[in-house]
Design a protein around this motif. Sequence first.
Motif, PDB file in Angstrom:
ATOM      1  N   LEU A 152       0.796  -1.071  -0.065  1.00 47.23           N
ATOM      2  CA  LEU A 152      -0.019   0.010   0.096  1.00 47.23           C
ATOM      3  C   LEU A 152       0.608   1.105   0.070  1.00 47.23           C
ATOM      4  CD1 LEU A 152      -2.870  -1.119   2.539  1.00 47.23           C
ATOM      5  CD2 LEU A 152      -3.012  -1.096  -0.091  1.00 47.23           C
ATOM      6  N   GLY A 153       1.776   1.293   0.739  1.00 50.64           N
ATOM      7  CA  GLY A 153       2.618   2.659   0.892  1.00 50.64           C
ATOM      8  C   GLY A 153       3.670   2.767   0.137  1.00 50.64           C
ATOM      9  N   TRP A 154       4.477   1.848  -0.408  1.00 44.79           N
ATOM     10  CA  TRP A 154       5.707   1.888  -1.308  1.00 44.79           C
ATOM     11  C   TRP A 154       5.247   2.575  -2.523  1.00 44.79           C
ATOM     12  CZ3 TRP A 154      10.560   2.161  -1.212  1.00 44.79           C
ATOM     13  CH2 TRP A 154      11.246   2.051  -2.261  1.00 44.79           C
ATOM     14  N   LYS A 155       4.292   2.516  -3.299  1.00 46.01           N
ATOM     15  CA  LYS A 155       3.951   2.746  -4.618  1.00 46.01           C
ATOM     16  C   LYS A 155       3.873   4.258  -4.643  1.00 46.01           C
ATOM     17  CE  LYS A 155       2.543  -1.695  -6.473  1.00 46.01           C
ATOM     18  NZ  LYS A 155       1.861  -2.580  -6.458  1.00 46.01           N
ATOM     19  N   LYS A 156       3.016   4.436  -3.442  1.00 50.37           N
ATOM     20  CA  LYS A 156       2.873   6.219  -3.353  1.00 50.37           C
ATOM     21  C   LYS A 156       4.307   6.776  -2.872  1.00 50.37           C
ATOM     22  CE  LYS A 156       1.207   7.931   0.448  1.00 50.37           C
ATOM     23  NZ  LYS A 156       0.480   8.095   1.764  1.00 50.37           N
ATOM     24  N   ASP A 157       4.908   6.155  -2.233  1.00 50.43           N
ATOM     25  CA  ASP A 157       6.317   6.867  -1.722  1.00 50.43           C
ATOM     26  C   ASP A 157       7.325   7.028  -3.130  1.00 50.43           C
ATOM     27  OD1 ASP A 157       5.621   7.316   0.867  1.00 50.43           O
ATOM     28  OD2 ASP A 157       6.699   5.608   1.555  1.00 50.43           O
ATOM     29  N   VAL A 158       7.373   5.915  -3.895  1.00 47.93           N
ATOM     30  CA  VAL A 158       8.040   5.665  -5.122  1.00 47.93           C
ATOM     31  C   VAL A 158       7.486   6.966  -6.374  1.00 47.93           C
ATOM     32  CG1 VAL A 158       8.467   4.220  -6.991  1.00 47.93           C
ATOM     33  CG2 VAL A 158       8.979   3.551  -4.880  1.00 47.93           C
ATOM     34  N   ALA A 159       6.130   6.980  -6.250  1.00 50.71           N
ATOM     35  CA  ALA A 159       5.545   7.925  -7.003  1.00 50.71           C
ATOM     36  C   ALA A 159       6.089   9.411  -6.814  1.00 50.71           C
ATOM     37  CB  ALA A 159       4.256   7.829  -7.055  1.00 50.71           C
ATOM     38  N   GLN A 160       5.895   9.530  -5.388  1.00 50.77           N
ATOM     39  CA  GLN A 160       6.303  10.937  -5.095  1.00 50.77           C
ATOM     40  C   GLN A 160       7.800  11.239  -5.457  1.00 50.77           C
ATOM     41  OE1 GLN A 160       5.249  11.038  -0.877  1.00 50.77           O
ATOM     42  NE2 GLN A 160       3.219  11.314  -1.365  1.00 50.77           N
ATOM     43  N   VAL A 161       8.606  10.348  -5.099  1.00 52.99           N
ATOM     44  CA  VAL A 161       9.913  10.522  -5.383  1.00 52.99           C
ATOM     45  C   VAL A 161      10.389  10.657  -6.834  1.00 52.99           C
ATOM     46  CG1 VAL A 161      12.409   9.397  -5.064  1.00 52.99           C
ATOM     47  CG2 VAL A 161      10.945   9.253  -3.115  1.00 52.99           C
ATOM     48  N   ILE A 162       9.591   9.861  -7.680  1.00 55.59           N
ATOM     49  CA  ILE A 162       9.915  10.090  -9.088  1.00 55.59           C
ATOM     50  C   ILE A 162       9.412  11.538  -9.325  1.00 55.59           C
ATOM     51  CG2 ILE A 162       9.217   9.160 -11.363  1.00 55.59           C
ATOM     52  CD1 ILE A 162       9.591   6.408 -10.153  1.00 55.59           C
ATOM     53  N   ALA A 163       8.074  11.798  -9.108  1.00 53.86           N
ATOM     54  CA  ALA A 163       7.646  13.169  -9.595  1.00 53.86           C
ATOM     55  C   ALA A 163       8.638  14.314  -9.074  1.00 53.86           C
ATOM     56  CB  ALA A 163       6.194  13.272  -8.981  1.00 53.86           C
ATOM     57  N   LYS A 164       9.069  14.080  -7.789  1.00 55.24           N
ATOM     58  CA  LYS A 164       9.984  14.874  -7.285  1.00 55.24           C
ATOM     59  C   LYS A 164      11.233  15.321  -8.207  1.00 55.24           C
ATOM     60  CE  LYS A 164      12.224  16.742  -2.993  1.00 55.24           C
ATOM     61  NZ  LYS A 164      12.205  16.249  -1.552  1.00 55.24           N
ATOM     62  N   TRP A 165      11.704  13.942  -8.633  1.00 57.01           N
ATOM     63  CA  TRP A 165      12.981  13.900  -9.416  1.00 57.01           C
ATOM     64  C   TRP A 165      12.690  14.337 -10.840  1.00 57.01           C
ATOM     65  CZ3 TRP A 165      17.902  14.074  -9.236  1.00 57.01           C
ATOM     66  CH2 TRP A 165      18.750  13.722 -10.017  1.00 57.01           C
ATOM     67  N   GLU A 166      11.518  14.133 -11.431  1.00 54.80           N
ATOM     68  CA  GLU A 166      11.387  14.347 -12.708  1.00 54.80           C
ATOM     69  C   GLU A 166      10.842  16.074 -12.713  1.00 54.80           C
ATOM     70  OE1 GLU A 166      11.534  12.902 -15.368  1.00 54.80           O
ATOM     71  OE2 GLU A 166      12.424  11.242 -14.433  1.00 54.80           O
ATOM     72  N   GLY A 167      10.613  16.568 -11.645  1.00 56.28           N
ATOM     73  CA  GLY A 167      10.314  17.842 -11.630  1.00 56.28           C
ATOM     74  C   GLY A 167      11.435  18.983 -11.453  1.00 56.28           C
ATOM     75  N   ARG A 168      12.558  18.200 -11.548  1.00 54.04           N
ATOM     76  CA  ARG A 168      13.820  19.087 -11.207  1.00 54.04           C
ATOM     77  C   ARG A 168      14.095  19.505 -12.840  1.00 54.04           C
ATOM     78  NH1 ARG A 168      17.460  19.274  -7.391  1.00 54.04           N
ATOM     79  NH2 ARG A 168      19.329  19.523  -8.880  1.00 54.04           N
ATOM     80  N   SER A 169      14.495  20.866 -12.868  1.00 55.22           N
ATOM     81  CA  SER A 169      15.024  21.258 -14.269  1.00 55.22           C
ATOM     82  C   SER A 169      16.418  20.590 -14.665  1.00 55.22           C
ATOM     83  CB  SER A 169      14.996  22.879 -14.227  1.00 55.22           C
ATOM     84  OG  SER A 169      15.982  23.252 -13.281  1.00 55.22           O
ATOM     85  N   GLU A 170      17.232  20.306 -13.695  1.00 53.66           N
ATOM     86  CA  GLU A 170      18.434  20.130 -14.042  1.00 53.66           C
ATOM     87  C   GLU A 170      18.889  18.775 -13.295  1.00 53.66           C
ATOM     88  OE1 GLU A 170      22.543  19.337 -13.460  1.00 53.66           O
ATOM     89  OE2 GLU A 170      21.599  20.310 -11.686  1.00 53.66           O
ATOM     90  N   ARG A 171      19.441  17.855 -14.071  1.00 53.73           N
ATOM     91  CA  ARG A 171      19.451  16.354 -13.619  1.00 53.73           C
ATOM     92  C   ARG A 171      20.883  15.678 -13.767  1.00 53.73           C
ATOM     93  NH1 ARG A 171      13.790  15.937 -14.812  1.00 53.73           N
ATOM     94  NH2 ARG A 171      14.466  15.324 -16.861  1.00 53.73           N
TER      95      ARG A 171
END
Length: 172
Positions: free
Chosen positions: A42-61
Amino acid sequence: MGGMSEVLLGFMDKGGDVLWLIAALLFVMWTLIFERVWYLQLGWKKDVAQVIAKWEGRSERKSWEAFQIREMMISQTRMQINRNLPVIKTLVALCPLLGLLGTVTGMIEVFNIMAVTGGGDAKSMAGGVQQATIPTMAGMVAALSGVFANTYVTRIAQRESVFLQDNLTTDH
């Protein structure tokens, strides 16, 4: 239902006090295992989605600083997924040791009976041997159940951790 609890209490009485310790340890171990399974479902998928969204939201990677932030995000998420796994592993290792403790206390009971009766009371000695072997069996059964569950949860945690690392890409 009353008959079942009487059988269980009789079994616990035959095994001695160490059997209650094994039962408590087993309860804690399986509570932690179910908590991990629940989190992974239940919790892991939500946490992963948040981390990926935060990472993809960065302009510079692609910079060194971005790489360090990525490593920090992976590390923090790994800490969440691996939480309680070392405790579960320790509890699995403790189960047979508590069973061995039950064996030792049961054998002390046998030797005490031999000292008091001179070794002639076979029925009392059999009770002590029974008290020595039941905790050993219970500790081994508890450890076996925990080994399989711990292996299952640990493999899922490792697989999901690699999944997260693969999805935090630096190529775009």
